[in-house]
Scaffold this active site. Structure first.
Site, PDB file in Angstrom:
ATOM      1  N   SER A  92       0.888  -0.934   0.593  1.00 31.55           N
ATOM      2  CA  SER A  92       0.107  -0.214  -0.006  1.00 31.55           C
ATOM      3  C   SER A  92       0.868   1.162  -0.191  1.00 31.55           C
ATOM      4  O   SER A  92       2.484   1.339   0.868  1.00 31.55           O
ATOM      5  CB  SER A  92      -0.653  -0.063   1.330  1.00 31.55           C
ATOM      6  OG  SER A  92      -2.119   1.249   1.382  1.00 31.55           O
ATOM      7  N   HIS A  96       2.274  12.364  -1.414  1.00 29.06           N
ATOM      8  CA  HIS A  96       2.172  13.320  -1.176  1.00 29.06           C
ATOM      9  C   HIS A  96       3.472  14.247  -1.381  1.00 29.06           C
ATOM     10  O   HIS A  96       3.769  14.552  -0.956  1.00 29.06           O
ATOM     11  CB  HIS A  96       1.861  13.606   0.614  1.00 29.06           C
ATOM     12  CG  HIS A  96       0.616  13.289   1.628  1.00 29.06           C
ATOM     13  ND1 HIS A  96      -1.004  13.813   0.868  1.00 29.06           N
ATOM     14  CD2 HIS A  96       0.295  11.805   2.024  1.00 29.06           C
ATOM     15  CE1 HIS A  96      -1.691  12.512   1.382  1.00 29.06           C
ATOM     16  NE2 HIS A  96      -0.946  12.108   2.181  1.00 29.06           N
ATOM     17  N   HIS A 106      -2.257   7.074  -4.840  1.00 25.93           N
ATOM     18  CA  HIS A 106      -2.276   6.553  -3.737  1.00 25.93           C
ATOM     19  C   HIS A 106      -2.844   4.749  -4.980  1.00 25.93           C
ATOM     20  O   HIS A 106      -2.912   4.464  -6.164  1.00 25.93           O
ATOM     21  CB  HIS A 106      -4.223   6.060  -2.711  1.00 25.93           C
ATOM     22  CG  HIS A 106      -4.619   5.283  -2.327  1.00 25.93           C
ATOM     23  ND1 HIS A 106      -5.479   4.054  -3.333  1.00 25.93           N
ATOM     24  CD2 HIS A 106      -4.317   4.254  -1.156  1.00 25.93           C
ATOM     25  CE1 HIS A 106      -5.433   3.498  -2.045  1.00 25.93           C
ATOM     26  NE2 HIS A 106      -4.672   2.888  -1.203  1.00 25.93           N
ATOM     27  N   ASN A 108      -2.989   0.044  -3.666  1.00 28.85           N
ATOM     28  CA  ASN A 108      -2.849  -0.831  -2.935  1.00 28.85           C
ATOM     29  C   ASN A 108      -2.687  -1.994  -3.703  1.00 28.85           C
ATOM     30  O   ASN A 108      -3.988  -2.350  -4.880  1.00 28.85           O
ATOM     31  CB  ASN A 108      -3.238  -1.095  -1.980  1.00 28.85           C
ATOM     32  CG  ASN A 108      -5.011  -0.851  -1.984  1.00 28.85           C
ATOM     33  OD1 ASN A 108      -5.059  -2.198  -1.510  1.00 28.85           O
ATOM     34  ND2 ASN A 108      -5.331   0.039  -1.621  1.00 28.85           N
ATOM     35  N   ARG A 110      -3.525  -6.435  -2.950  1.00 30.58           N
ATOM     36  CA  ARG A 110      -3.291  -7.539  -2.043  1.00 30.58           C
ATOM     37  C   ARG A 110      -4.155  -8.496  -2.396  1.00 30.58           C
ATOM     38  O   ARG A 110      -4.963  -8.805  -2.772  1.00 30.58           O
ATOM     39  CB  ARG A 110      -4.179  -6.092  -0.457  1.00 30.58           C
ATOM     40  CG  ARG A 110      -5.920  -5.933  -0.538  1.00 30.58           C
ATOM     41  CD  ARG A 110      -6.572  -5.071   0.145  1.00 30.58           C
ATOM     42  NE  ARG A 110      -8.012  -4.745   0.457  1.00 30.58           N
ATOM     43  CZ  ARG A 110      -8.189  -3.629  -0.914  1.00 30.58           C
ATOM     44  NH1 ARG A 110      -7.169  -3.186  -1.278  1.00 30.58           N
ATOM     45  NH2 ARG A 110      -9.172  -3.641  -1.343  1.00 30.58           N
ATOM     46  N   HIS A 145      -5.851   7.025 -16.643  1.00 28.92           N
ATOM     47  CA  HIS A 145      -6.867   6.564 -16.374  1.00 28.92           C
ATOM     48  C   HIS A 145      -6.901   5.055 -17.512  1.00 28.92           C
ATOM     49  O   HIS A 145      -6.962   4.339 -18.162  1.00 28.92           O
ATOM     50  CB  HIS A 145      -8.658   6.869 -16.935  1.00 28.92           C
ATOM     51  CG  HIS A 145      -9.130   7.468 -16.252  1.00 28.92           C
ATOM     52  ND1 HIS A 145     -10.042   6.716 -15.199  1.00 28.92           N
ATOM     53  CD2 HIS A 145      -8.916   8.850 -14.641  1.00 28.92           C
ATOM     54  CE1 HIS A 145     -10.341   7.351 -13.857  1.00 28.92           C
ATOM     55  NE2 HIS A 145      -9.382   8.181 -13.904  1.00 28.92           N
ATOM     56  N   HIS A 175     -20.376  12.934   2.358  1.00 29.69           N
ATOM     57  CA  HIS A 175     -20.359  13.831   3.983  1.00 29.69           C
ATOM     58  C   HIS A 175     -20.760  14.992   3.364  1.00 29.69           C
ATOM     59  O   HIS A 175     -21.244  16.240   3.363  1.00 29.69           O
ATOM     60  CB  HIS A 175     -20.322  14.011   5.268  1.00 29.69           C
ATOM     61  CG  HIS A 175     -18.683  13.556   5.048  1.00 29.69           C
ATOM     62  ND1 HIS A 175     -18.075  13.074   4.288  1.00 29.69           N
ATOM     63  CD2 HIS A 175     -17.998  14.811   5.555  1.00 29.69           C
ATOM     64  CE1 HIS A 175     -16.653  13.509   4.903  1.00 29.69           C
ATOM     65  NE2 HIS A 175     -16.698  14.254   5.517  1.00 29.69           N
ATOM     66  N   ARG A 260      -0.229  -2.021  12.867  1.00 30.83           N
ATOM     67  CA  ARG A 260       0.904  -0.848  13.513  1.00 30.83           C
ATOM     68  C   ARG A 260       0.785   0.628  13.603  1.00 30.83           C
ATOM     69  O   ARG A 260       0.626   0.821  11.538  1.00 30.83           O
ATOM     70  CB  ARG A 260       2.393  -1.671  13.040  1.00 30.83           C
ATOM     71  CG  ARG A 260       3.266  -0.313  12.972  1.00 30.83           C
ATOM     72  CD  ARG A 260       4.725  -1.041  12.788  1.00 30.83           C
ATOM     73  NE  ARG A 260       5.584  -0.596  13.640  1.00 30.83           N
ATOM     74  CZ  ARG A 260       6.924   0.632  12.678  1.00 30.83           C
ATOM     75  NH1 ARG A 260       6.138   0.916  11.707  1.00 30.83           N
ATOM     76  NH2 ARG A 260       7.416   1.437  13.253  1.00 30.83           N
TER      77      ARG A 260
END
Length: 301
Positions: A92, A96, A106, A108, A110, A145, A175, A260
């Site tokens: 992951s 910045h 970002h 990741n 998995r 993309h 929100h 962690r």
């Protein structure tokens, strides 16, 4: 550890190393290496760069953890697996950049597997990548993309539009009623292809990250900026924090599974600003981010 799991783990470790090497070449500074062990089982390797030339904070984490009771966040879409023993591993990263014209990113990939006495293991892959610009560029959005599309196309023409829509839906601040960025691809619970093909697809996604992102860094890293742009960047980074702490399943899984904390919260931007009811001025580049980029659209049209 089975041969299958071993192959996935070896790939993830190699991917982490290759990405870090590429980013060190871009930034000119070395990542620190922080290995850790988890008392309940497993551990990981955090690779972190802070206050670099290009990256104000960059983290590329590998983890491989096990447990006896699958956390609720991982069993959310599969309640029948709750309570099983489990194993999870992945890479992951969150980058910045310092320059507000270079987007945060970002990625990741998995692998999950769960086990119960007397039944076959249940496995799946997840992952994706998404781009969060502060000042938008149409060519960069298209390039990101297109690279995602090309990584998936050998495994089915339906995957990019499906994973793109999933990304748009997932990285959405309900929100705020706004997307986190311009999206990319996102998938979870993926075992629709045979194991070897599913694993190959995930490798294609992981290997596409540097080709998707590095050209964008090269195009934007020398853009001149001032206090205004840095201020807007800090304001928009607040949205990143809100998403990660309220909605992100990976963050929730890490915290629920006793992961962690330093590695989990490495995704947070180093400096952030919140303002009460702030709105960008009409016709400004800041307003353009909202009107042209923070909308769900077909970037390959």
């Amino acid at each position: 550890m089975s041969m299958t799991t071993s192959a996935v783990k070896n790939y993830f470790l190699t991917l982490q190393s290759n990405i870090v090497t590429s980013l060190e070449g871009i930034d000119g500074h070395a990542f620190l290496v922080d290995s850790w062990a988890r008392p309940e089982g497993g551990g990981g390797i955090s690779r972190v760069l802070e206050q670099g030339l290009i990256f104000e904070r960059a983290g590329v984490n590998f983890s491989h953890v096990q447990g006896s009771n699958l956390p609720p966040s991982a069993a959310a879409s599969r309640p029948e697996l709750a309570g099983r023993s489990w194993e999870a591993m992945g890479v992951s990263l969150v980058l910045h950049p310092r320059n507000p014209y270079t987007p945060t990113v970002h990625m990741n990939v998995r692998f999950f597997s769960t086990h119960a006495e007397g039944s076959e293991p249940v496995w799946w892959f997840g992952g994706g990548m998404d781009l969060t610009p502060y000042y938008g560029f149409h060519d960069d959005a298209r390039h990101f993309h297109q690279t995602c599309h090309d990584a998936l196309s050998p495994y089915g023409d339906h995957l990019y539009p499906e994973f793109k829509a999933w990304c748009d839906s997932y990285f959405y601040l309900k929100h705020r009623k706004e997307p986190r960025g311009i999206g990319g691809i996102f998938f979870d619970d993926f075992n629709h292809l045979p194991f070897d093909d599913s694993f190959s697809m995930v490798q294609s996604v992981g290997n596409a990250f540097i080709p998707a992102y590095a050209p964008i860094v090269e195009r934007t890293r020398h853009h001149a900026y001032g206090e205004r742009e840095r201020d807007f960047q800090a304001y928009r980074r607040g949205r990143y924090v809100e998403f990660n702490l309220v909605f992100d399943r990976g963050t929730l899984f890490g915290l629920q599974s006793g992961g962690r904390t330093e590695s989990i919260l490495m995704s947070m931007p180093p400096s952030v600003v919140w303002r009460y009811n702030w709105q960008p001025g009409a016709g400004t580049p800041e307003a353009q981010l909202y009107s042209e980029f923070l909308i769900h659209r077909n970037w390959l049209a």
